[in-house]
Design a protein around this motif. Structure first.
Motif, short mmCIF file in Angstrom:
data_model
loop_
_atom_site.label_atom_id
_atom_site.label_comp_id
_atom_site.label_asym_id
_atom_site.label_seq_id
_atom_site.Cartn_x
_atom_site.Cartn_y
_atom_site.Cartn_z
N PHE A 359 0.85 -1.19 0.00
CA PHE A 359 0.00 0.00 0.00
C PHE A 359 0.89 1.24 0.00
N MET A 360 0.39 2.28 -0.67
CA MET A 360 1.06 3.57 -0.68
C MET A 360 0.03 4.64 -0.30
N PHE A 361 0.25 5.30 0.84
CA PHE A 361 -0.65 6.34 1.33
C PHE A 361 0.12 7.67 1.27
N ALA A 362 -0.22 8.51 0.30
CA ALA A 362 0.55 9.73 0.03
C ALA A 362 -0.27 10.97 0.33
N CYS A 363 0.43 12.02 0.70
CA CYS A 363 -0.21 13.32 0.90
C CYS A 363 -0.59 13.91 -0.46
N CYS A 364 -1.74 14.57 -0.51
CA CYS A 364 -2.17 15.18 -1.77
C CYS A 364 -1.24 16.31 -2.21
N GLY A 365 -0.35 16.75 -1.30
CA GLY A 365 0.63 17.78 -1.65
C GLY A 365 1.87 17.22 -2.31
N ARG A 366 1.99 15.88 -2.36
CA ARG A 366 3.17 15.27 -2.99
C ARG A 366 2.81 14.93 -4.44
N GLY A 367 3.29 13.82 -4.96
CA GLY A 367 3.02 13.47 -6.35
C GLY A 367 3.75 14.39 -7.31
N ARG A 368 3.09 14.72 -8.40
CA ARG A 368 3.71 15.54 -9.45
C ARG A 368 4.06 16.94 -8.94
N GLY A 369 3.20 17.50 -8.12
CA GLY A 369 3.47 18.84 -7.60
C GLY A 369 4.68 18.90 -6.69
N TRP A 370 5.08 17.78 -6.12
CA TRP A 370 6.20 17.73 -5.20
C TRP A 370 7.52 17.55 -5.94
N TYR A 371 7.50 16.66 -6.96
CA TYR A 371 8.73 16.32 -7.68
C TYR A 371 8.82 16.97 -9.06
N MET A 372 7.73 17.62 -9.52
CA MET A 372 7.66 18.16 -10.88
C MET A 372 7.89 17.08 -11.92
N GLU A 373 7.45 15.87 -11.58
CA GLU A 373 7.60 14.72 -12.46
C GLU A 373 6.59 13.66 -12.03
N ASP A 374 6.07 12.92 -12.99
CA ASP A 374 5.05 11.91 -12.68
C ASP A 374 5.66 10.64 -12.11
N ASN A 375 4.93 10.02 -11.17
CA ASN A 375 5.18 8.64 -10.74
C ASN A 375 6.56 8.41 -10.12
N VAL A 376 7.12 9.38 -9.46
CA VAL A 376 8.47 9.23 -8.91
C VAL A 376 8.51 8.16 -7.82
N GLU A 377 7.65 8.29 -6.81
CA GLU A 377 7.70 7.37 -5.67
C GLU A 377 7.26 5.97 -6.06
N SER A 378 6.18 5.86 -6.82
CA SER A 378 5.72 4.52 -7.24
C SER A 378 6.71 3.86 -8.18
N ALA A 379 7.39 4.64 -9.01
CA ALA A 379 8.38 4.07 -9.93
C ALA A 379 9.59 3.55 -9.17
N CYS A 380 10.01 4.24 -8.12
CA CYS A 380 11.13 3.77 -7.29
C CYS A 380 10.75 2.47 -6.59
N PHE A 381 9.53 2.39 -6.11
CA PHE A 381 9.07 1.15 -5.48
C PHE A 381 9.07 0.01 -6.48
N ARG A 382 8.54 0.27 -7.66
CA ARG A 382 8.45 -0.78 -8.68
C ARG A 382 9.85 -1.24 -9.12
N HIS A 383 10.80 -0.32 -9.15
CA HIS A 383 12.16 -0.67 -9.55
C HIS A 383 12.76 -1.73 -8.63
N LEU A 384 12.46 -1.61 -7.33
CA LEU A 384 13.02 -2.55 -6.35
C LEU A 384 12.09 -3.71 -6.02
N PHE A 385 10.80 -3.55 -6.33
CA PHE A 385 9.82 -4.63 -6.08
C PHE A 385 9.02 -4.87 -7.37
#
Length: 444
Positions: A359-385
């Motif tokens: 499960f991934m529970f993220a703040c609505c302030g993160r995501g694209r607005g946080w990194y200025m790029e799509d799917n950063v956190e989920s992509a890092c998770f997928r890379h290792l899992f």
């Protein structure tokens, strides 16, 4: 009075002849189709007879069927019933996941979201935990184009010519499985073939995890209304009997491995009091994850008069068949390298089990607005899992702490500070909480 004779012209005689020829052609075509159908039926019958004799082939073929078709196949004969029973037992400890999204403002008939359920249900789950964007929860579809049984009518009834919400059609597909729906500003989901994971913000989407039904895993759901929260918070000390009274849990006899919590923002102090009480009762910590909600739908899991007044919902997972860890991406983490570092630490837990989900529970302030790029956190998770489905949602606050199982004892023996001991906060903001679970199949 004599009957008047109809005058037959050359043209009328010609038309009669054409009609006769057309009728003959239609009859010949019908006979040909009947012969072809008979031949196909005989071939299918021979194929079915051959497959039935070859048991391993039969089991292989049936193993690709979703649950609805598998139950139908079990009615063919005793051999097929036996193969179906074996397949069902092998599927029990495996989690299933669902993911659907569409950028279209109007949902077309070719992509109705509830159709995904019947195609991808492969075993009978204990609980379906769904996350859905605000817009999709209010979307309604006319029963005539839903291509599914009417959720408010009798069994098998179609086309009541009324509109029903997407969730109602989903619950009809789930049959007897209870379902919890949490609305969010966005959702996190993984494709059914594990080819990609995405964070969906701003348009129609849902994701979900179906927790497996197996004797080695217990899934217990409890909820607090406003009145219940007030009574709980007034307690000076919380005994094991009071925990059982409020939550129907017995952590001292059945230790919790993972606790998912969802609450309204005004009742976060109940979470901060409840989790330590459960930890004290069972004498150990456990993985915790969840978030705040504006709207939650618990269906049959709460009495009718309480469903609209749920302020806190808990899902406790326990048993020898499940292992879990949780971690947090804090608000100071703003680049991909730091995310990878946290994910690598999570992977180092090496939880036992053949299957996994997260499960991934993220703040609505993160995501694209946080990194200025799509799917950063989920992509890092997928890379290792890469073989682990990830589901979750974006909310206005997160619940969770950093917890690694007893494998961290090795770090204590080496004189290093284990990662659990540096963070006991539960209520968070501008963070992302990950909960990673592994499942042990029955009989292994």
């Amino acid at each position: 009075m004599p009957r008047k004779r109809t005058k037959r012209t050359r043209k009328s005689i010609s038309n009669e002849g054409d009609e006769t020829i057309s009728a003959q052609n239609a009859k010949e075509q019908l006979n040909g189709e009947e012969e072809a159908y008979k031949e196909d039926s005989e071939n299918i019958s021979m194929l079915g007879h051959y497959i039935t004799k070859e048991y391993e082939l039969l089991r292989l073929v049936l193993s690709y069927l979703p649950l609805r078709d598998l139950n139908a196949a079990a009615q063919v004969c005793k051999t097929w019933q036996s193969a179906v029973d074996v397949i069902k037992r092998s599927r029990h400890a495996r989690p299933q996941w669902l993911f659907w999204h569409s950028r279209q403002k109007e949902i077309g008939s070719e992509e109705l979201p509830h159709h995904l359920f019947s195609r991808h249900f492969f075993s009978e789950p204990q609980l379906c935990l769904m996350f859905m964007t605000h817009k999709l929860t209010t979307t309604e579809i006319n029963c005539r184009r839903a291509k599914a049984p009417c959720p408010c009518g009798s069994e098998g009834k179609h086309n009541c010519n009324m509109k029903h919400r997407i969730l109602h059609y989903m619950r009809a597909e789930l049959s007897n499985c209870p379902c919890v729906l949490v609305e969010g500003f966005g959702v996190v989901g993984t494709s059914n073939d594990l080819s990609f994971t995405a964070e969906i913000e701003g348009y129609n989407a849902y994701s979900g995890l179906l927790l497996p039904k197996t004797p080695s895993i217990s899934v217990n759901v409890f909820h607090f209304t406003k009145e219940k929260c007030i009574r709980f918070n007034l307690l000076e000390t919380i005994s094991n009997e009071e925990i059982k009274c409020f939550t129907k849990l017995s952590p001292s006899t059945e230790p919790i491995r993972c606790l998912l919590l969802f609450c309204r923002e005004n009742y976060s102090h109940t979470v901060e009091k409840l989790v330590p009480a459960i930890e004290a009762s069972q004498g150990s910590k456990f993985a915790v994850g969840g978030g705040f909600f504006d709207s939650i739908n618990v269906g049959s899991l709460a009495p009718m008069n309480e469903r609209r007044h749920v302020c806190l919902l808990g899902i406790a997972l326990s048993g020898e068949g499940i292992h879990a860890a949780s971690t947090v991406l804090r608000d100071e983490i703003t680049d991909q390298a730091k995310v990878i570092e946290v994910m690598e630490e999570l992977r180092s837990c090496q939880l036992p089990g053949q299957d996994s989900a997260a499960f991934m529970f993220a703040c609505c302030g993160r995501g694209r607005g946080w990194y200025m790029e799509d799917n950063v956190e989920s992509a890092c998770f997928r890379h290792l899992f890469p073989t682990t489905p990830l589901v979750g949602y974006f909310g206005a606050g997160e619940i969770g702490h950093k917890f690694f199982p007893e494998t961290c004892l090795q770090e204590r023996q080496k004189g290093k500070k284990p990662p659990n001991e540096d963070d006991d906060d539960l209520i968070r903001s501008y963070t992302t909480v990950f909960v990673y679970m592994t499942f042990t199949r029955q009989g292994t």
